[in-house]
Motif scaffolding. Structure first.
Motif, PDB file in Angstrom:
ATOM      1  N   TYR A  27     -10.007  -3.227  -6.448  1.00 32.16           N
ATOM      2  CA  TYR A  27      -8.921  -4.015  -5.852  1.00 32.16           C
ATOM      3  C   TYR A  27      -9.162  -5.506  -6.010  1.00 32.16           C
ATOM      4  O   TYR A  27      -8.259  -6.253  -6.400  1.00 32.16           O
ATOM      5  N   ASN A  45      -5.484  -4.856   3.309  1.00 29.70           N
ATOM      6  CA  ASN A  45      -5.649  -5.701   2.121  1.00 29.70           C
ATOM      7  C   ASN A  45      -6.322  -7.037   2.421  1.00 29.70           C
ATOM      8  O   ASN A  45      -6.441  -7.885   1.535  1.00 29.70           O
ATOM      9  N   SER A  54      -5.510   5.092  -2.678  1.00 26.96           N
ATOM     10  CA  SER A  54      -6.334   3.937  -2.338  1.00 26.96           C
ATOM     11  C   SER A  54      -7.208   3.530  -3.507  1.00 26.96           C
ATOM     12  O   SER A  54      -7.765   4.378  -4.213  1.00 26.96           O
ATOM     13  N   LEU A  55      -7.316   2.231  -3.719  1.00 27.45           N
ATOM     14  CA  LEU A  55      -8.238   1.695  -4.710  1.00 27.45           C
ATOM     15  C   LEU A  55      -9.593   1.439  -4.059  1.00 27.45           C
ATOM     16  O   LEU A  55      -9.675   1.189  -2.858  1.00 27.45           O
ATOM     17  N   SER A 114       0.851  -1.183   0.000  1.00 29.71           N
ATOM     18  CA  SER A 114       0.000   0.000   0.000  1.00 29.71           C
ATOM     19  C   SER A 114       0.888   1.234   0.000  1.00 29.71           C
ATOM     20  O   SER A 114       2.033   1.185   0.472  1.00 29.71           O
ATOM     21  N   TYR A 139      -0.374  -0.592  -4.763  1.00 29.73           N
ATOM     22  CA  TYR A 139      -1.563   0.086  -4.261  1.00 29.73           C
ATOM     23  C   TYR A 139      -2.577  -0.900  -3.710  1.00 29.73           C
ATOM     24  O   TYR A 139      -2.796  -1.968  -4.262  1.00 29.73           O
ATOM     25  N   GLY A 140      -3.188  -0.520  -2.590  1.00 28.16           N
ATOM     26  CA  GLY A 140      -4.146  -1.392  -1.941  1.00 28.16           C
ATOM     27  C   GLY A 140      -5.351  -0.629  -1.439  1.00 28.16           C
ATOM     28  O   GLY A 140      -5.774   0.377  -2.027  1.00 28.16           O
ATOM     29  N   LEU A 141      -5.897  -1.103  -0.323  1.00 29.19           N
ATOM     30  CA  LEU A 141      -7.094  -0.515   0.278  1.00 29.19           C
ATOM     31  C   LEU A 141      -6.677   0.357   1.464  1.00 29.19           C
ATOM     32  O   LEU A 141      -6.317  -0.151   2.519  1.00 29.19           O
TER      33      LEU A 141
END
Length: 233
Positions: free
Chosen positions: A84, A112, A78-79, A27, A64-66
């Protein structure tokens, strides 16, 4: 070995001999005085260090993550959840098409966790595959080492302060931060979360001796390597 050091011809031959690979996921988000890329840096490095000498391909980290909780902090990317989960599914499909059947996902970010749900669904459709999802920092042996050194360990605190996650910002606090109210944090949006968190450290010291950090890292690498070498089915 890093995928970036291989071409497709070499990979095709490698997967015929060994169907294991590693996909690090991380992330880009606030980590107080540490790098915004802390989670991706640590996930990729522990994967590469653990695979050293084994000939197992390590794919570039999914950076990239949550991270919606930290969206009020500049630099946090953030996605959406739907995006994601789609990315994770597409990557798993791509690894499978390449011939990989034993996949270690090395995760560097607690947010994630929903990826485990899509991987579970994916495994139902790919019964000849095996996937291990590894939260490297809270794996049993690694977390025990952290707790042995200092139980006041949290997001953006000393436990993520490695030589390879530091910035050139000299303003590293020397004191310990009081633990935040996690219940209050959970019930508000990103802007209010920033007000409650301040610099972003959840609690604890900001930095410990490098000898301590290298000791944790040695355990983390060994624990991750153990997942590569045993109990796939």
């Amino acid at each position: 070995m890093k995928i970036q050091d291989m071409n497709w011809l070499q990979l095709e031959q490698q997967v015929k001999k060994d169907d294991r690979c590693i996909l690090p996921i991380g992330s880009v988000e606030q980590h107080a005085y540490l790098s915004l890329a802390t989670d991706m840096v640590l996930a990729e490095k522990v994967a590469i260090d653990a695979a050293a000498g084994l000939g197992i391909p390590v794919f570039p980290v999914l950076a990239y993550g949550l991270a919606s909780s930290f969206e009020a902090y500049p630099g946090t990317l953030s996605l959406s959840l739907s995006t994601y989960l789609g990315v994770i599914r597409d990557l798993m499909d791509s690894l499978y098409r390449s011939g990989f059947r034993r996949i270690l996902v090395v995760n560097g970010h607690g947010g994630n966790a929903p990826a485990t749900t899509i991987i579970s669904e994916w495994l139902n459709l790919h019964p000849d595959a095996s996937v291990k999802f590894h939260d490297w920092w809270r794996a049993p042996r690694t977390w025990a080492k952290v707790m042995e050194l200092d139980p006041a360990a949290s997001h953006a605190s000393w436990m993520e302060n490695f030589p390879w996650t530091r910035t050139n910002d000299p303003a590293q606090p020397q004191s310990a931060k009081t633990q935040i109210d996690f219940a209050a944090l959970a019930r508000v949006g990103a802007a209010k979360k920033r007000e409650l968190l301040g610099d972003g450290n959840f609690h604890g010291l900001y930095q410990r001796a490098d000898d301590d950090m290298h000791a944790i890292w040695a355990v983390a690498v060994d624990e991750t390597r153990g997942l590569l070498e045993s109990d796939w089915h």
